[in-house]
Design an enzyme around this catalytic site. Structure first.
Site, short mmCIF file in Angstrom:
data_model
loop_
_atom_site.label_atom_id
_atom_site.label_comp_id
_atom_site.label_asym_id
_atom_site.label_seq_id
_atom_site.Cartn_x
_atom_site.Cartn_y
_atom_site.Cartn_z
N HIS A 37 -4.99 9.52 0.24
CA HIS A 37 -5.00 8.68 1.44
C HIS A 37 -5.78 9.33 2.60
CE1 HIS A 37 -3.47 5.88 4.54
NE2 HIS A 37 -3.22 5.08 3.51
N ASP A 50 0.81 -1.22 0.00
CA ASP A 50 0.00 0.00 0.00
C ASP A 50 0.85 1.27 0.00
OD1 ASP A 50 -2.12 -1.71 0.17
OD2 ASP A 50 -3.00 -0.81 1.96
N HIS A 56 -6.11 3.17 -4.23
CA HIS A 56 -6.00 3.44 -2.80
C HIS A 56 -6.30 4.92 -2.52
CE1 HIS A 56 -5.11 2.08 1.18
NE2 HIS A 56 -3.93 2.70 1.31
N HIS A 79 3.64 -2.47 3.19
CA HIS A 79 3.69 -1.11 2.66
C HIS A 79 5.00 -0.88 1.92
CE1 HIS A 79 0.66 -0.87 5.85
NE2 HIS A 79 0.15 0.16 5.19
#
Length: 289
Positions: free
Chosen positions: A164, A109, A160, A254
């Site tokens: 964010h 991510d 995503h 991540h």
């Protein structure tokens, strides 16, 4: 009148008639030559020359213009833009995925980040493994070359959001903006629109599920959270992945959002171990609606 005089007069009349006919024929020929001379001029190499425009005046005919319809270019030969297939509106995200045998999915991510993403891509390429990258549009806009490499290496790129944010605190219009802008960028750079999305922080709401479905995306969460964002140490990350490994498991790691050195090192450790244990690391397929 004698016979000889009569013959002489008849001969003179016939000669006059023939002479008049020759004059008429000669005149017609001269007119034809003049008309031809107006189309073919000396020194033009025999090329046609358009006649001069008619003189201006009340008797001059208006110049004919080509049809405007004929001047319009033909369109519609390119492939039409395909709208994303409408996905089923779900009430919760997928936590794991079914598959044949001992399959697992690795996801990363918040990237792409040029400090860490290339190292992760190198490790995946070394073992010929495909993974998923849930990218933030803003990060991807700064590093489109990494999205191109993901596409070239066969990885799946998911949505995503753009910046964010915590979706549960946003209006419906803002959520759509975050998702749609990111999908548009992914399509432009990666080559196709994303089919999966993941809410930042794992914070889902009804609007996120509905808008994701409208954009043709399925929601995907995770089974194993490596908690690598807390920087617990490389061994702790490796232990969480290896202890939680099972068919259909989705691993969350991540590749951006902070110092991801431990995440890079952990992947180098647990990936060959999973392969040695018989796990098939793959990317998901869309679930049937």
């Amino acid at each position: 009148m004698t016979k000889d005089q009569l013959l002489t007069r008849l001969s003179s009349t016939a000669t006059a008639v023939l002479t008049r006919r020759r004059v008429l024929l000669a005149g017609a020929a001269a007119c034809g030559a003049a008309g031809t001379a107006g189309l073919l001029t000396p020194g033009s190499g025999g090329e046609p020359v358009p006649p001069s425009p008619p003189a201006a005046g009340s008797q001059a005919r208006p110049e004919l213009k080509p049809s405007a319809y004929r001047l319009q270019p033909l369109t519609g030969y390119g492939p039409p833009r395909v709208e994303p297939a409408r996905a089923l509106v779900r009430r919760e995200p997928f936590l794991r995925l079914s598959g044949r045998g001992s399959t697992m999915v690795l996801t990363f991510d918040d990237g792409p980040d040029p400090r860490y993403t290339p190292h992760i891509l190198d490790t995946l390429a070394e073992y010929d493994v495909r993974a998923m990258f849930f990218v933030c549009g803003e990060m991807a806009s700064y590093h489109p070359d990494l999205l191109v490499r993901m596409a070239d290496d066969g990885h799946v790129v998911g949505n995503h959001t753009w910046s964010h944010p915590l979706l549960t605190r946003l209006s419906r219009g803002r959520i759509r903006y975050e998702m749609e802008r990111t999908s548009d960028l992914i399509e432009d750079v990666y080559g196709e629109r994303p089919q999966w999305f993941r809410a930042p922080y794992g914070a889902w709401n009804r609007a996120a599920f509905q808008l994701g479905a409208e954009l043709g995306m399925e929601p995907l969460a995770w089974t194993i959270d490596t908690l690598d964002w807390t920087r617990p140490g490389t061994r702790a990350i490796v232990g969480r992945v290896e202890h939680g490994a099972a068919p259909g498991v989705v691993v969350l790691s991540h590749d951006a959002g902070g110092d991801r050195t431990q995440s890079v090192r952990a992947l180098r450790d647990y990936l060959p171990h999973l392969l040695d244990c018989g796990y098939h690391i793959t990317v998901p397929r869309r679930q049937p609606v």
